[in-house]
Design a protein around this motif. Structure first.
Motif, PDB file in Angstrom:
ATOM      1  N   THR A 246       2.168 -40.039  28.493  1.00 19.72           N
ATOM      2  CA  THR A 246       1.438 -40.330  29.727  1.00 19.72           C
ATOM      3  C   THR A 246       2.315 -40.102  30.944  1.00 19.72           C
ATOM      4  OG1 THR A 246       0.159 -42.005  28.528  1.00 19.72           O
ATOM      5  CG2 THR A 246       0.074 -42.061  30.925  1.00 19.72           C
TER       6      THR A 246
ATOM      7  N   SER B 140       3.068 -42.661  23.112  1.00 23.50           N
ATOM      8  CA  SER B 140       1.940 -42.492  24.037  1.00 23.50           C
ATOM      9  C   SER B 140       2.358 -42.763  25.478  1.00 23.50           C
ATOM     10  CB  SER B 140       0.799 -43.428  23.629  1.00 23.50           C
ATOM     11  OG  SER B 140       1.247 -44.777  23.601  1.00 23.50           O
TER      12      SER B 140
ATOM     13  N   GLN C  73      -3.365 -38.359  19.571  1.00 18.76           N
ATOM     14  CA  GLN C  73      -2.843 -39.675  19.226  1.00 18.76           C
ATOM     15  C   GLN C  73      -3.948 -40.726  19.193  1.00 18.76           C
ATOM     16  OE1 GLN C  73       0.300 -40.633  21.973  1.00 18.76           O
ATOM     17  NE2 GLN C  73       1.888 -39.734  20.675  1.00 18.76           N
TER      18      GLN C  73
ATOM     19  N   ILE D  70      -2.190 -36.372  23.811  1.00 16.27           N
ATOM     20  CA  ILE D  70      -2.671 -37.737  24.059  1.00 16.27           C
ATOM     21  C   ILE D  70      -3.977 -37.984  23.310  1.00 16.27           C
ATOM     22  CG2 ILE D  70      -3.584 -39.275  25.849  1.00 16.27           C
ATOM     23  CD1 ILE D  70      -1.569 -38.023  27.785  1.00 16.27           C
TER      24      ILE D  70
END
Length: 617
Positions: free
Chosen positions: A330, A326, A296, A293
């Motif tokens: 998540t 993403s 990114q 994460i």
């Protein structure tokens, strides 16, 4: 001697990673602005007590108060990291001496002047463990202390310190060390110790230490003690620290990207065979999701020290971050985090880990933000994959009556020659002009069919031009979903419409997706009255909402008149069977009989209106 004791700082300049505390303290000492009470707070093992001893050493140095103690006077020698201590500096562990009697004794001793130093200093460690009565016993002397008295409170929970005490202190918050700062500290200590350490070992040690210098040095000390030939190897460190092998983490991530359940559960089997703790594997997997994460969001996270990993592992992580959205990442992190909570104290941690893996593979049915983002990403991926160079290959996989007109359309568009003149010149009927002629032509057919009239029935000719009329619209705009991809997902849209209105779903059963033009989805329907009714605002709103819910796209909807089965009669039985099944789902009593869709829809509407009148009164 343990490394954390051997390399304990002796001056503020030696304290690593706490410049936000050491610099203002050094400035205050140099300027002679000394307060009578200090509060050092922060996580365990980050240098609070060591800094309190350095402060006492700086205050009682013969050349002080100074930020750079001389190190040779009696006070500096006694208060050195390995010194014997000073009679004028008292350390009190409030975890075992936090009662009211202990604090009263401390208060009585505090009034005595120092024996051989400039200040009498009390360092109260774990200050949050002092009872309320104990703090009240100290309150008066902390508010109005003698000139020679200084208090230093060290605690991990400053909010538990009595507010009246806390308000009288200068508060300095300590914090954990960043991975980059910790790594430079470890490399310097290993160099001084003369021990070689594999590059892949440092991230394991830093992660095991959790940002605490003391805990990290304790872990490193354990690895150095078991080093073979003054070299710490990655396999031994991996086994000793109980961390998960990076290869197993990579296998799990690659399996999730490919949606390969067998590979993912094979990675779990590898974790168990290697003797790793399932909860530790879940923790390491969550750490990997965190790193992906961050990569990114911050492409240069490794250069900034936010993500710490060897070069080859970092390249694999960048490749993984590029292949997973993403929102999906998540949601993965949320699922694993929730699973870690369930695994706490579980009697079958492997079973729970496999359940977590199954949740990761399944599409999310929750309404959380990450779940919605993941579903949108999947829809976008399908739409992107459904716009191939050869439109015939994508359309040929479609099934059901909705896809059959599109096959004719593909065959026509792939042909090099233009369509026949009589078909190309046929005007495209519009909802405003078609309904009256279509309804009135059926009774007119017997009058026009005399002995000298061999022409075919009047309803048949418009069917073929209506299906092939979409040759006119231009190519779809970039980013706009094409008709072929919507056809393949049209059954999902129908389910969403049925959830909102069963009668509308019956009317929509004969609709065919024709084209997408300028943000509008064009559909054809064989029944002119139903096409007119479907074009009503309340009905188009329902279908537009269903499109957004099922496919994540926002399109306007418009209906035109046309035949869903074209001129061919071979598809009629399949269309009839599907219409019967739709009528059966909608609750029709005559689903086994062939009926006009308009009649079935109107009857269903009448039944629902009658039921509402009964319910209403």
């Amino acid at each position: 001697m343990a490394l954390y004791r051997k390399y304990r700082p002796s001056t503020f300049a030696d304290v690593v990673g706490q410049e936000h505390v050491t610099e203002p303290l050094s400035t205050a000492l140099t300027a002679g602005r000394i307060n009578h009470a200090y509060l050092f707070s922060g996580p365990r093992g980050c240098g609070k007590t060591s800094s309190a001893r350095i402060l006492a050493r700086s205050l009682n140095c013969e050349q002080g108060p100074t930020a750079t103690p001389c190190g040779i006077c009696d006070s500096c020698v006694a208060l050195a990291p390995n010194g014997s201590g000073s009679v004028d500096v008292t350390e009190l562990d409030a975890a075992s001496h936090g009662g009211v009697d202990d604090t009263r004794e401390l208060r009585d001793r505090a009034f005595y002047a120092p024996a051989q130093s400039r200040y009498r200093i009390f360092i109260v460690d774990e200050a949050h463990m002092v009872t309320t009565a104990g703090f009240n016993a100290l309150l008066k002397i902390v508010e109005e202390p003698p000139d020679h008295l200084i208090f230093v409170f060290a605690t991990t929970e400053p909010e538990k310190v009595l507010p009246t005490i806390r308000s009288r202190t200068h508060h300095y918050p300590f914090r954990l060390l960043a991975p980059r700062t910790m790594r430079s500290l470890l490399e310097r200590i290993c160099e001084q110790e003369g021990v070689a350490v594999d590059e892949t070992v440092y991230p394991l040690v830093i992660r095991a230490g959790g940002g605490s210098p003391r805990d990290t040095l304790s872990v490193l000390d354990q690895l150095l003690a078991g080093a073979d030939g003054n070299r710490v190897l990655y396999p031994r460190a991996l086994a000793l620290l109980g961390a998960t092998d990076v290869a197993l983490i990579d296998d799990a991530i690659d399996a999730l990207v490919a949606g390969d359940a067998a590979a993912l559960f094979g990675a779990v089997e590898g974790v168990i065979d290697a003797g790793h703790d399932p909860r530790r594997f879940a923790t390491d997997l969550l750490e990997r999701f965190r790193d992906l994460i961050v990569l990114q969001a911050v492409p240069d996270a490794a250069a900034r020290g936010v993500v710490d990993a060897p070069g080859d592992v970092l390249e694999r992580m960048r490749d993984q971050a590029a292949r997973i959205g993403s929102g999906t990442l998540t949601r993965y992190a949320e699922v694993v985090h929730a699973g870690l909570g369930e695994m706490r104290g579980a009697t079958a941690p492997r079973l729970l880990l496999e359940v977590v893996c199954a949740r990761l593979l399944l599409p999310s049915a929750s309404d959380t933000e990450s779940a919605l983002l993941q579903r949108i990403e999947r829809i976008e991926t399908r739409i992107d994959m459904s716009i191939p160079a050869d439109s015939a290959s994508s359309v040929s996989t479609a099934s059901g009556p909705l896809a059959k007109p599109s096959k004719q359309f593909v065959r026509k568009t792939k042909a090099a020659a233009p369509p026949p003149v009589e078909q190309a010149s046929a005007p495209v009927p519009t909802p405003a002009s078609v309904p009256e002629p279509v309804v009135s032509e059926e009774p007119a057919a017997p009058e026009a069919s005399g002995p000298a009239s061999p022409s075919p029935p009047p309803v048949q000719p418009p069917a073929e031009p209506v299906v092939e009329a979409p040759t006119a619209p231009a190519a779809p705009v970039a980013g706009e979903p094409d008709a072929a991809s919507i056809r393949r997902q049209w059954s999902t849209v129908g389910d969403k419409v049925r959830e909102r209105s069963r009668s509308l779903a019956v009317m929509l059963a004969g609709a065919v997706v024709r084209a997408v033009d300028g943000g509008t989805l064009l559909l054809s329907h064989e029944s002119a009255p139903l096409a007119k009714r479907l074009n009503e605002q309340r009905n188009t709103d329902v279908v537009e909402e269903a499109l957004k819910d099922a496919l994540g796209i926002g399109l306007k909807v418009r209906y035109e008149v046309g035949s869903p089965s074209g001129a061919g009669s071979a598809d009629a039985p399949a269309a009839a069977d599907e219409e019967d099944s739709m009528l059966a789902e909608a609750g029709s009593d005559t689903a086994t009989e062939r009926r006009d869709p308009e009649e079935a829809a109107l009857e269903l509407l009448q039944n629902e209106l009658g039921a509402r009148r009964i319910d209403g009164g």
